[in-house]
Design a protein around this motif. Structure first.
Motif, PDB file in Angstrom:
ATOM      1  N   ILE A  42       5.326  41.219  49.417  1.00 39.13           N
ATOM      2  CA  ILE A  42       5.992  40.897  48.161  1.00 39.13           C
ATOM      3  C   ILE A  42       5.302  39.679  47.554  1.00 39.13           C
ATOM      4  O   ILE A  42       5.185  38.626  48.179  1.00 39.13           O
ATOM      5  N   ILE A  43       4.813  39.857  46.345  1.00 42.14           N
ATOM      6  CA  ILE A  43       4.208  38.708  45.677  1.00 42.14           C
ATOM      7  C   ILE A  43       4.986  38.454  44.393  1.00 42.14           C
ATOM      8  O   ILE A  43       5.903  39.191  44.071  1.00 42.14           O
ATOM      9  N   ASP A  44       4.615  37.411  43.704  1.00 38.74           N
ATOM     10  CA  ASP A  44       5.339  37.011  42.503  1.00 38.74           C
ATOM     11  C   ASP A  44       5.480  38.181  41.518  1.00 38.74           C
ATOM     12  O   ASP A  44       4.497  38.638  40.933  1.00 38.74           O
ATOM     13  N   GLU A  45       6.728  38.645  41.369  1.00 40.54           N
ATOM     14  CA  GLU A  45       6.946  39.860  40.569  1.00 40.54           C
ATOM     15  C   GLU A  45       6.618  39.678  39.086  1.00 40.54           C
ATOM     16  O   GLU A  45       6.226  40.620  38.418  1.00 40.54           O
ATOM     17  N   ARG A  46       6.800  38.454  38.598  1.00 39.27           N
ATOM     18  CA  ARG A  46       6.497  38.215  37.184  1.00 39.27           C
ATOM     19  C   ARG A  46       4.984  38.284  36.958  1.00 39.27           C
ATOM     20  O   ARG A  46       4.520  38.840  35.969  1.00 39.27           O
ATOM     21  N   GLN A  47       4.227  37.721  37.919  1.00 35.87           N
ATOM     22  CA  GLN A  47       2.761  37.784  37.827  1.00 35.87           C
ATOM     23  C   GLN A  47       2.310  39.244  37.854  1.00 35.87           C
ATOM     24  O   GLN A  47       1.414  39.624  37.109  1.00 35.87           O
ATOM     25  N   GLN A  56       4.081  41.822  36.919  1.00 37.71           N
ATOM     26  CA  GLN A  56       4.475  42.441  35.648  1.00 37.71           C
ATOM     27  C   GLN A  56       3.483  42.083  34.538  1.00 37.71           C
ATOM     28  O   GLN A  56       3.077  42.954  33.769  1.00 37.71           O
ATOM     29  N   GLY A 106       8.810  31.869  47.106  1.00 39.84           N
ATOM     30  CA  GLY A 106       7.533  32.594  47.184  1.00 39.84           C
ATOM     31  C   GLY A 106       7.040  33.081  45.839  1.00 39.84           C
ATOM     32  O   GLY A 106       6.414  34.138  45.750  1.00 39.84           O
ATOM     33  N   VAL A 107       7.346  32.330  44.786  1.00 41.74           N
ATOM     34  CA  VAL A 107       6.837  32.686  43.450  1.00 41.74           C
ATOM     35  C   VAL A 107       6.181  31.443  42.832  1.00 41.74           C
ATOM     36  O   VAL A 107       6.190  30.368  43.433  1.00 41.74           O
ATOM     37  N   THR A 108       5.660  31.593  41.631  1.00 42.53           N
ATOM     38  CA  THR A 108       5.035  30.440  40.982  1.00 42.53           C
ATOM     39  C   THR A 108       6.088  29.649  40.197  1.00 42.53           C
ATOM     40  O   THR A 108       7.164  30.182  39.872  1.00 42.53           O
ATOM     41  N   GLN A 134       5.860  28.820  37.187  1.00 47.28           N
ATOM     42  CA  GLN A 134       5.990  29.462  35.865  1.00 47.28           C
ATOM     43  C   GLN A 134       7.066  30.546  35.883  1.00 47.28           C
ATOM     44  O   GLN A 134       7.764  30.748  34.901  1.00 47.28           O
ATOM     45  N   THR A 135       7.180  31.216  37.000  1.00 43.82           N
ATOM     46  CA  THR A 135       8.197  32.277  37.105  1.00 43.82           C
ATOM     47  C   THR A 135       9.594  31.672  37.087  1.00 43.82           C
ATOM     48  O   THR A 135      10.500  32.184  36.416  1.00 43.82           O
ATOM     49  N   ALA A 177      10.319  30.669  33.601  1.00 46.62           N
ATOM     50  CA  ALA A 177      10.638  31.846  32.774  1.00 46.62           C
ATOM     51  C   ALA A 177      12.047  32.363  33.072  1.00 46.62           C
ATOM     52  O   ALA A 177      12.772  32.764  32.154  1.00 46.62           O
ATOM     53  N   PHE A 236      12.509  35.947  31.608  1.00 45.46           N
ATOM     54  CA  PHE A 236      12.158  36.943  32.618  1.00 45.46           C
ATOM     55  C   PHE A 236      13.360  37.224  33.507  1.00 45.46           C
ATOM     56  O   PHE A 236      13.998  36.289  34.013  1.00 45.46           O
ATOM     57  N   ASN A 237      13.689  38.496  33.662  1.00 50.85           N
ATOM     58  CA  ASN A 237      14.806  38.879  34.538  1.00 50.85           C
ATOM     59  C   ASN A 237      14.271  39.148  35.942  1.00 50.85           C
ATOM     60  O   ASN A 237      13.456  40.057  36.121  1.00 50.85           O
ATOM     61  N   PRO A 238      14.734  38.385  36.928  1.00 55.20           N
ATOM     62  CA  PRO A 238      14.209  38.613  38.281  1.00 55.20           C
ATOM     63  C   PRO A 238      14.760  39.906  38.888  1.00 55.20           C
ATOM     64  O   PRO A 238      15.790  40.417  38.439  1.00 55.20           O
ATOM     65  N   SER A 239      14.073  40.388  39.917  1.00 57.86           N
ATOM     66  CA  SER A 239      14.572  41.566  40.637  1.00 57.86           C
ATOM     67  C   SER A 239      15.797  41.144  41.450  1.00 57.86           C
ATOM     68  O   SER A 239      16.050  39.944  41.625  1.00 57.86           O
ATOM     69  N   ARG A 291      16.122  41.368  44.569  1.00 58.94           N
ATOM     70  CA  ARG A 291      15.606  40.667  45.749  1.00 58.94           C
ATOM     71  C   ARG A 291      15.365  39.187  45.455  1.00 58.94           C
ATOM     72  O   ARG A 291      15.830  38.325  46.203  1.00 58.94           O
ATOM     73  N   LEU A 292      14.681  38.916  44.328  1.00 62.28           N
ATOM     74  CA  LEU A 292      14.383  37.514  43.995  1.00 62.28           C
ATOM     75  C   LEU A 292      15.661  36.758  43.634  1.00 62.28           C
ATOM     76  O   LEU A 292      15.833  35.594  44.018  1.00 62.28           O
TER      77      LEU A 292
END
Lengths: 226, 67
Positions: free
Chosen positions: A52-57, A59, B25-27, B29-30, B33, B39-42, B44-45
């Motif tokens: 699982i990596i950054d989902e926004r990236q 997208q 585990g995201v950036t 920027q996410t 957002a 940005f709508n997260p999943s 899971r996130l």
């Protein structure tokens, strides 16, 4: 140190640009080898992406790739129109290949992702079986010859029908059908390389994809049942 | 969809966007957002963020009237 994917992508673009600039300077085999490695690496990375990596990236990356795909097609149509259609000349086969092959790949991936392996494999089989029947009827009309030549239609149709209940058998049979088609149309090897790429991606590729999808589905579902 | 991530970050010891991003585990920027509603997260996130901020996911994300 972990390099972010966005940085890797930029390095990839720089590498491609450098390779194109150096194309006439470096030895030809080295150019082909480097281009193959550089161009195939993102495809392999996308296919093995499991973590699982950054989902926004992801997208953003997919959105930009989607737009790039249509920009590429737009440019391609611009070239085809300017160089051939506007001059009333038939475009050479490589242009048909450049337009059709990416669409076939995109359509197959979309179908498998949206509807799953079994329905997609079945639809592929139905499509090819009816396409075969249409071809036979248009060639010979309603005759004994048509009846005999319709046998492959019956085989592909039956395999497609059975795939839902017996995915492994369906997958193996689709593989055999693909091999049979490759043998039957071995004359395609005499065609131009671009025509070959086009023909193989239009006919055996979807059937082979159905075969692998059904076999993988069988083993994946089998593991779930255990 | 609206959210109260910023509010809960401060409740949870003024955790920064960067820290939250690293834990999820995201950036960064996410996270920015998501906080902005861009940005709508999943699921899971969203669950991961709610776990990090030690609250229920319903306390973090809300549907708006026109959603």
């Amino acid at each position: 140190m972990k390099i972010p994917e966005s940085v890797l992508r930029n390095i990839w673009i720089i590498l491609i640009s450098m390779l194109l600039f150096m194309a006439n300077v470096i030895p030809y085999p080295l150019f082909v080898l480097s281009a193959s490695v550089i161009l195939i690496s993102p495809v392999l990375l996308e296919l093995r992406r499991k973590k699982i990596i950054d989902e926004r990236q992801v997208q953003i990356s997919h959105f930009s790739s989607h737009i790039t795909f249509y920009v590429f097609l737009l440019l391609l149509f611009f070239v085809i129109n300017r160089e051939y259609i506007s001059k009333n000349i038939n475009p050479p086969p490589q242009f048909y290949m450049l337009v059709i092959v990416p669409f076939v790949v995109k359509m197959l991936i979309s179908l498998y992702k949206n509807y799953g392996p079994v329905p997609t494999a079945q639809w592929t089989g139905y499509f090819f079986s009816f396409f075969w029947l249409l071809f036979v009827v248009l060639s010979h009309g309603l005759s004994i010859a048509s009846l005999i030549e319709s046998i492959p239609f019956l085989i592909i149709f039956s395999v497609s029908l059975l795939s839902k209940k017996f995915p492994l058998a369906g997958g193996v049979l689709f593989f055999i059908i693909t091999v049979f088609i490759l043998v039957l149309f071995r004359g395609w090897w005499r065609f131009d390389i671009y025509v070959r790429l086009l023909m193989y991606s239009l006919i055996p590729l979807p059937l082979l994809a159905s075969s692998f999808a059904l076999v993988f589905y069988h083993f994946k579902e089998g593991k779930k049942d255990e | 969809m609206k959210n109260k991530i910023k509010h809960h970050r401060f409740i949870k010891g003024e955790i920064t966007q960067q820290e939250l991003a690293e834990k999820a585990g995201v950036t960064r920027q996410t996270i920015i957002a998501i906080e902005k509603g861009a940005f709508n997260p999943s699921v899971r996130l969203a669950l991961k963020i709610s776990k990090i901020l030690e609250t229920e996911v319903e306390n973090l994300f809300f549907l708006e009237e026109n959603d």
